[in-house]
Design an enzyme around this catalytic site. Structure first.
Site, PDB file in Angstrom:
ATOM      1  N   HIS A  64       0.822  -1.217   0.000  1.00  0.00           N
ATOM      2  CA  HIS A  64       0.000   0.000   0.000  1.00  0.00           C
ATOM      3  C   HIS A  64       0.853   1.262   0.000  1.00  0.00           C
ATOM      4  O   HIS A  64       0.318   2.356  -0.191  1.00  0.00           O
ATOM      5  CB  HIS A  64      -0.939   0.006   1.206  1.00  0.00           C
ATOM      6  CG  HIS A  64      -2.000  -1.045   1.129  1.00  0.00           C
ATOM      7  ND1 HIS A  64      -2.969  -1.061   0.152  1.00  0.00           N
ATOM      8  CD2 HIS A  64      -2.245  -2.136   1.892  1.00  0.00           C
ATOM      9  CE1 HIS A  64      -3.767  -2.109   0.327  1.00  0.00           C
ATOM     10  NE2 HIS A  64      -3.336  -2.791   1.374  1.00  0.00           N
TER      11      HIS A  64
ATOM     12  N   ARG B 292       7.174  -5.575   3.049  1.00  0.00           N
ATOM     13  CA  ARG B 292       5.884  -6.142   2.668  1.00  0.00           C
ATOM     14  C   ARG B 292       5.754  -6.050   1.158  1.00  0.00           C
ATOM     15  O   ARG B 292       5.795  -4.956   0.586  1.00  0.00           O
ATOM     16  CB  ARG B 292       4.720  -5.417   3.331  1.00  0.00           C
ATOM     17  CG  ARG B 292       3.389  -5.980   2.800  1.00  0.00           C
ATOM     18  CD  ARG B 292       2.230  -5.688   3.703  1.00  0.00           C
ATOM     19  NE  ARG B 292       1.724  -4.335   3.570  1.00  0.00           N
ATOM     20  CZ  ARG B 292       0.586  -3.926   4.136  1.00  0.00           C
ATOM     21  NH1 ARG B 292      -0.129  -4.761   4.871  1.00  0.00           N
ATOM     22  NH2 ARG B 292       0.187  -2.679   3.991  1.00  0.00           N
TER      23      ARG B 292
ATOM     24  N   GLU C  24      -5.400 -12.029   7.340  1.00  0.00           N
ATOM     25  CA  GLU C  24      -6.308 -10.875   7.239  1.00  0.00           C
ATOM     26  C   GLU C  24      -7.606 -11.196   6.504  1.00  0.00           C
ATOM     27  O   GLU C  24      -8.275 -10.277   6.031  1.00  0.00           O
ATOM     28  CB  GLU C  24      -5.591  -9.660   6.649  1.00  0.00           C
ATOM     29  CG  GLU C  24      -4.684  -9.915   5.472  1.00  0.00           C
ATOM     30  CD  GLU C  24      -3.871  -8.680   5.052  1.00  0.00           C
ATOM     31  OE1 GLU C  24      -4.015  -7.600   5.630  1.00  0.00           O
ATOM     32  OE2 GLU C  24      -3.093  -8.815   4.097  1.00  0.00           O
TER      33      GLU C  24
ATOM     34  N   ASP D 114      -7.888  -5.100   7.360  1.00  0.00           N
ATOM     35  CA  ASP D 114      -8.530  -6.050   6.431  1.00  0.00           C
ATOM     36  C   ASP D 114      -9.281  -7.142   7.176  1.00  0.00           C
ATOM     37  O   ASP D 114     -10.370  -7.532   6.774  1.00  0.00           O
ATOM     38  CB  ASP D 114      -7.480  -6.669   5.497  1.00  0.00           C
ATOM     39  CG  ASP D 114      -7.167  -5.743   4.333  1.00  0.00           C
ATOM     40  OD1 ASP D 114      -8.105  -5.165   3.764  1.00  0.00           O
ATOM     41  OD2 ASP D 114      -5.985  -5.585   4.011  1.00  0.00           O
TER      42      ASP D 114
HETATM   43  C1  3PY Z   1      -4.246  -4.389   7.595  1.00  0.00           C
HETATM   44  O1  3PY Z   1      -4.539  -3.915   8.698  1.00  0.00           O
HETATM   45  O2  3PY Z   1      -5.062  -4.945   6.834  1.00  0.00           O
HETATM   46  C2  3PY Z   1      -2.874  -4.316   7.161  1.00  0.00           C
HETATM   47  O3  3PY Z   1      -2.548  -4.853   6.127  1.00  0.00           O
HETATM   48  C3  3PY Z   1      -1.905  -3.555   8.017  1.00  0.00           C
HETATM   49  O4  3PY Z   1      -0.987  -2.896   7.235  1.00  0.00           O
HETATM   50 MG    MG Z   2      -4.103  -5.535   4.928  1.00  0.00          MG
END
Ligand code: 3PY
Ligand code: MG
Length: 261
Positions: free
Chosen positions: A49, A74, A153, A179
């Site tokens: 992101h 990441r 997530e 997420d």
């Molecule tokens: C999330 O909270 O979904 C993340 O990927 C944190 O960066």
């Molecule tokens: Mg995320």
């Protein structure tokens, strides 16, 4: 000093230690360097992101190493080949988003670890000189120095949590609370510290511990990270670069204007 940079994060986590990690989203090695020179244990670069490209990541990894700190990167969803390139460039850990199954986890390990754990291809261009080791010694030490971290997530990831944790070569799991909270609410809300998220967060920390692996969490400020460390999370962020800059600006502007019309 250099060899210890590549070993530092693994050493800390293997000894059941805790690590606080900076979170960088801008494609500017100076920002990674500034944060690395604060008392963080590691710096994470966000290529999912954040605005970081490969060239920026490469330079940032070196800036962070010069400050004596390890870097985790990441990668974007499914970009496992990039993981190998980043490890070659001197990253100490790969954070892979949306790991939803044993197969996803195996794929991460394939690209992050040398045989027999995975199938990482040989070419540690920068990692080898950074390690201070000869080629065979680096080959033999690299898997232990390299953290392969699976992000949890989604609901599928929760269902497959034990399968993911059981994959040899997955060193830890990292909760993406935003997420995951969206997934838990069926897309209705973003509540990264809501009750549903926290119930799962407790379970994830407990399952990771049961598998002898570490749990990690994206956190939103220092107090939040402290609370997550108390829950058993051993690798926590404290805030992203932009959040830190804006919070500092808000606080200093408020101080400058305090009591003035
Ligand atoms: C999330 O909270 O979904 C993340 O990927 C944190 O960066
Ligand atoms: Mg995320």
């Amino acid at each position: 000093m250099n060899e210890s940079v590549l070993r530092k994060l693994a050493g800390r986590l293997a000894a059941n230690g805790e690590a606080l990690c900076a979170w960088v989203t801008v494609n500017e090695p100076a920002v990674a360097d500034w944060l690395a020179r604060e008392a963080f244990d590691a710096v994470a670069l966000d290529m999912q992101h954040g605005a970081i490209d490969f060239d920026g990541a490469m330079r940032s990894i070196l800036s962070v190493a010069l400050a004596g700190k390890p870097t985790i990167v990441r990668v974007p969803v499914g970009e496992f080949a990039l993981a190998s390139q980043l490890l070659d460039a001197g990253a100490c850990g790969i954070l892979a988003p949306m790991i939803n199954s044993r197969d996803d986890a195996r794929r991460l390990v394939d690209f992050a670890k040398y045989p027999p754990l995975g199938q990482r291809s040989w070419g540690p261009r920068t990692a080898l000189p950074l390690s201070g080791l000869d080629a065979t010694a680096y080959l033999n030490a690299a898997n232990a120095m390299t953290q392969a971290i699976a992000m949890i997530e989604t609901r599928a990831a929760l269902d497959a949590l034990d399968d993911i944790l059981a994959v040899d070569g997955v060193d830890g799991v990292f909760v993406g609370p935003s997420d995951l909270s969206i997934a838990l609410s069926g897309g209705a809300t973003l509540e990264p510290r809501g009750a549903a998220l926290m119930t799962e967060a407790r379970r994830i920390a407990e399952r990771a511990k049961a598998h002898g692996k570490f749990a990690a969490m994206f956190c939103f400020d220092g107090a939040d990270a402290r609370a997550m460390l108390a829950l058993g999370y051993r690798l926590c962020t404290i805030a992203s670069d932009h959040a830190l800059i804006r919070a500092a600006a808000r606080s200093e502007l408020a101080a400058a204007r305090a009591g003035r019309a």
